[in-house]
Motif scaffolding. Structure first.
Motif, PDB file in Angstrom:
ATOM      1  N   PHE A  13      38.098  38.727  32.654  1.00 39.55           N
ATOM      2  CA  PHE A  13      37.801  37.331  32.960  1.00 39.55           C
ATOM      3  C   PHE A  13      38.115  36.443  31.756  1.00 39.55           C
ATOM      4  CE2 PHE A  13      34.863  33.747  32.764  1.00 39.55           C
ATOM      5  CZ  PHE A  13      35.040  33.147  33.997  1.00 39.55           C
ATOM      6  N   LEU A  14      37.655  36.858  30.582  1.00 38.85           N
ATOM      7  CA  LEU A  14      37.882  36.070  29.365  1.00 38.85           C
ATOM      8  C   LEU A  14      39.355  36.018  28.974  1.00 38.85           C
ATOM      9  CD1 LEU A  14      34.816  37.237  27.256  1.00 38.85           C
ATOM     10  CD2 LEU A  14      35.134  35.022  28.401  1.00 38.85           C
ATOM     11  N   GLU A  15      40.102  37.029  29.355  1.00 36.44           N
ATOM     12  CA  GLU A  15      41.529  37.077  29.047  1.00 36.44           C
ATOM     13  C   GLU A  15      42.379  36.438  30.146  1.00 36.44           C
ATOM     14  OE1 GLU A  15      42.285  41.219  28.348  1.00 36.44           O
ATOM     15  OE2 GLU A  15      41.065  41.240  26.533  1.00 36.44           O
ATOM     16  N   GLY A  16      41.730  35.897  31.181  1.00 32.75           N
ATOM     17  CA  GLY A  16      42.453  35.235  32.260  1.00 32.75           C
ATOM     18  C   GLY A  16      43.112  36.172  33.247  1.00 32.75           C
ATOM     19  N   LYS A  17      42.716  37.419  33.228  1.00 29.17           N
ATOM     20  CA  LYS A  17      43.263  38.398  34.172  1.00 29.17           C
ATOM     21  C   LYS A  17      42.473  38.347  35.472  1.00 29.17           C
ATOM     22  CE  LYS A  17      44.577  41.553  30.433  1.00 29.17           C
ATOM     23  NZ  LYS A  17      44.294  42.859  29.812  1.00 29.17           N
ATOM     24  N   PRO A  18      43.070  38.772  36.572  1.00 32.93           N
ATOM     25  CA  PRO A  18      42.348  38.756  37.851  1.00 32.93           C
ATOM     26  C   PRO A  18      41.231  39.802  37.881  1.00 32.93           C
ATOM     27  CG  PRO A  18      44.536  39.720  38.128  1.00 32.93           C
ATOM     28  CD  PRO A  18      44.462  39.218  36.722  1.00 32.93           C
ATOM     29  N   ILE A  19      40.118  39.424  38.494  1.00 29.96           N
ATOM     30  CA  ILE A  19      38.997  40.351  38.711  1.00 29.96           C
ATOM     31  C   ILE A  19      38.518  40.161  40.144  1.00 29.96           C
ATOM     32  CG2 ILE A  19      38.291  40.408  36.295  1.00 29.96           C
ATOM     33  CD1 ILE A  19      35.991  38.506  37.029  1.00 29.96           C
ATOM     34  N   GLY A  20      37.681  41.061  40.595  1.00 29.83           N
ATOM     35  CA  GLY A  20      37.152  40.976  41.954  1.00 29.83           C
ATOM     36  C   GLY A  20      36.299  39.726  42.145  1.00 29.83           C
ATOM     37  N   GLU A  21      36.266  39.238  43.367  1.00 28.15           N
ATOM     38  CA  GLU A  21      35.516  38.015  43.680  1.00 28.15           C
ATOM     39  C   GLU A  21      34.017  38.139  43.371  1.00 28.15           C
ATOM     40  OE1 GLU A  21      35.126  34.050  44.687  1.00 28.15           O
ATOM     41  OE2 GLU A  21      36.943  35.211  44.310  1.00 28.15           O
ATOM     42  N   PRO A  22      33.356  39.258  43.705  1.00 25.27           N
ATOM     43  CA  PRO A  22      31.924  39.359  43.368  1.00 25.27           C
ATOM     44  C   PRO A  22      31.661  39.247  41.857  1.00 25.27           C
ATOM     45  CG  PRO A  22      32.515  41.054  44.947  1.00 25.27           C
ATOM     46  CD  PRO A  22      33.802  40.425  44.479  1.00 25.27           C
ATOM     47  N   ALA A  23      32.488  39.897  41.050  1.00 23.47           N
ATOM     48  CA  ALA A  23      32.313  39.814  39.595  1.00 23.47           C
ATOM     49  C   ALA A  23      32.591  38.401  39.113  1.00 23.47           C
ATOM     50  CB  ALA A  23      33.239  40.805  38.895  1.00 23.47           C
ATOM     51  N   PHE A  24      33.626  37.777  39.651  1.00 20.60           N
ATOM     52  CA  PHE A  24      33.974  36.407  39.284  1.00 20.60           C
ATOM     53  C   PHE A  24      32.814  35.460  39.585  1.00 20.60           C
ATOM     54  CE2 PHE A  24      35.847  32.249  40.200  1.00 20.60           C
ATOM     55  CZ  PHE A  24      36.625  32.040  39.070  1.00 20.60           C
ATOM     56  N   GLN A  25      32.244  35.569  40.771  1.00 22.67           N
ATOM     57  CA  GLN A  25      31.130  34.696  41.158  1.00 22.67           C
ATOM     58  C   GLN A  25      29.888  34.951  40.304  1.00 22.67           C
ATOM     59  OE1 GLN A  25      31.279  32.053  43.095  1.00 22.67           O
ATOM     60  NE2 GLN A  25      33.450  32.496  43.445  1.00 22.67           N
ATOM     61  N   ARG A  26      29.631  36.189  39.968  1.00 28.40           N
ATOM     62  CA  ARG A  26      28.467  36.532  39.139  1.00 28.40           C
ATOM     63  C   ARG A  26      28.615  35.937  37.742  1.00 28.40           C
ATOM     64  NH1 ARG A  26      23.207  37.429  38.521  1.00 28.40           N
ATOM     65  NH2 ARG A  26      22.785  39.078  37.054  1.00 28.40           N
ATOM     66  N   ILE A  27      29.795  36.047  37.167  1.00 30.63           N
ATOM     67  CA  ILE A  27      30.035  35.496  35.832  1.00 30.63           C
ATOM     68  C   ILE A  27      29.882  33.976  35.857  1.00 30.63           C
ATOM     69  CG2 ILE A  27      31.791  35.136  34.052  1.00 30.63           C
ATOM     70  CD1 ILE A  27      32.821  38.003  34.795  1.00 30.63           C
ATOM     71  N   LEU A  28      30.469  33.309  36.852  1.00 30.08           N
ATOM     72  CA  LEU A  28      30.343  31.847  36.946  1.00 30.08           C
ATOM     73  C   LEU A  28      28.893  31.419  37.157  1.00 30.08           C
ATOM     74  CD1 LEU A  28      33.432  30.671  39.020  1.00 30.08           C
ATOM     75  CD2 LEU A  28      33.068  30.581  36.558  1.00 30.08           C
ATOM     76  N   ALA A  29      28.173  32.119  38.027  1.00 31.69           N
ATOM     77  CA  ALA A  29      26.781  31.771  38.287  1.00 31.69           C
ATOM     78  C   ALA A  29      25.935  31.918  37.023  1.00 31.69           C
ATOM     79  CB  ALA A  29      26.220  32.645  39.411  1.00 31.69           C
ATOM     80  N   THR A  30      26.187  32.956  36.261  1.00 29.09           N
ATOM     81  CA  THR A  30      25.441  33.154  35.021  1.00 29.09           C
ATOM     82  C   THR A  30      25.782  32.078  34.003  1.00 29.09           C
ATOM     83  OG1 THR A  30      25.331  35.530  35.422  1.00 29.09           O
ATOM     84  CG2 THR A  30      24.956  34.791  33.159  1.00 29.09           C
TER      85      THR A  30
END
Length: 64
Positions: A32-49
């Motif tokens: 995520f920090l490197e701008g690479k694609p990740i799964g939607e659940p992980a993406f949403q969890r990181i943004l929510a946090t």
């Protein structure tokens, strides 16, 4: 020796690995920090946090 990271934030279940408690792997966070694609659940969890902890990154109000 390899030690699994744990912040011991779970009082009911101490020594749970950070990745289990947080629900996102360190590899997902790195990607995520490197701008690479990740799964939607992980993406949403990181943004929510990030949104939920915005107050920790804000400067305190100055007295007038």
């Amino acid at each position: 020796m390899f030690k699994v990271p744990t912040a011991d934030l779970e009082s009911d279940a101490p020594l749970r690995p950070d990745e289990d408690v947080y629900g996102v792997t360190y590899d997902d966070i790195d990607d995520f920090l490197e701008g690479k694609p990740i799964g939607e659940p992980a993406f949403q969890r990181i943004l929510a946090t990030h949104v939920a902890t915005a107050h920790k990154r804000a400067l305190p109000l100055s007295p007038q």
